[in-house]
Design an enzyme around this catalytic site. Structure first.
Site, mmCIF file in Angstrom:
data_model
loop_
_atom_site.group_PDB
_atom_site.id
_atom_site.type_symbol
_atom_site.label_atom_id
_atom_site.label_comp_id
_atom_site.label_asym_id
_atom_site.label_seq_id
_atom_site.Cartn_x
_atom_site.Cartn_y
_atom_site.Cartn_z
ATOM 1 N N CYS A 36 -17.402 -29.556 70.099
ATOM 2 C CA CYS A 36 -18.453 -28.710 68.873
ATOM 3 C C CYS A 36 -16.753 -27.847 68.508
ATOM 4 O O CYS A 36 -15.711 -27.822 69.329
ATOM 5 C CB CYS A 36 -19.812 -28.265 68.867
ATOM 6 S SG CYS A 36 -19.627 -26.924 70.708
ATOM 7 N N CYS A 92 -18.204 -30.793 64.199
ATOM 8 C CA CYS A 92 -16.836 -30.047 63.834
ATOM 9 C C CYS A 92 -16.246 -31.035 62.733
ATOM 10 O O CYS A 92 -15.008 -30.378 62.970
ATOM 11 C CB CYS A 92 -16.161 -30.755 65.380
ATOM 12 S SG CYS A 92 -15.598 -32.485 65.325
ATOM 13 N N CYS A 144 -12.556 -33.952 64.316
ATOM 14 C CA CYS A 144 -12.241 -35.320 65.115
ATOM 15 C C CYS A 144 -11.005 -36.611 65.256
ATOM 16 O O CYS A 144 -11.927 -36.851 64.131
ATOM 17 C CB CYS A 144 -13.776 -35.627 66.032
ATOM 18 S SG CYS A 144 -14.786 -34.349 65.891
#
Length: 142
Positions: free
Chosen positions: A16, A90, A94
């Protein structure tokens, strides 16, 4: 590289933005419920200075101590080394590697919330972590 008869432990990465609440609670649950049968990592795209103290309090209520954890920056190597990559808001931070089990868990952000608001988030994280254990073929220890 020598062949061994022991299969590699499954691994999971929780991501996160701040790595201070949701991902830390999820990592705490996975560590506790897997009894060490899963390699557990957590990270954030913009890590906070410290873990959310109310998230720590919420986890202590269920007997899981995450006080010793520190927010960590998301490194591509952590993604690459993980079988399951669970994002919690997020976004595009990523890195993507083919063959990984990617999941996005839509969860309210506990930042700035009181314990009453964090408890249901914590309980939903536990429910999802139990489901992840099943996917990884690991029997929960509790």
């Amino acid at each position: 590289m020598s062949e061994t008869s022991t299969p590699a432990k499954p691994s999971a990465l929780f991501v996160c933005v701040h790595n201070a609440g949701r991902s830390q609670m999820a990592a705490g649950f996975l560590r506790a419920l897997s009894g060490g049968a899963v390699d557990v990592r957590s990270a954030g795209s913009m890590p906070a200075e410290q873990i959310n103290p109310v998230a720590v309090e919420a986890m202590l209520e269920v007997g899981i101590d995450i006080r010793g954890e520190k927010p960590k920056v998301l490194e591509p190597v952590a993604v690459e080394a993980s079988d399951a990559v669970i994002t919690m808001g997020c976004g595009d931070a990523c890195p993507y590697y083919p063959g990984k089990n990617y999941q996005d868990w839509e969860l309210d952000d506990p930042a700035g919330q009181g314990i009453e608001a964090i408890r249901p988030i914590r309980d939903e994280i536990e429910r999802r972590v139990r489901g992840l254990l099943t996917e990884l073929g690991v029997e929960p220890v509790a």
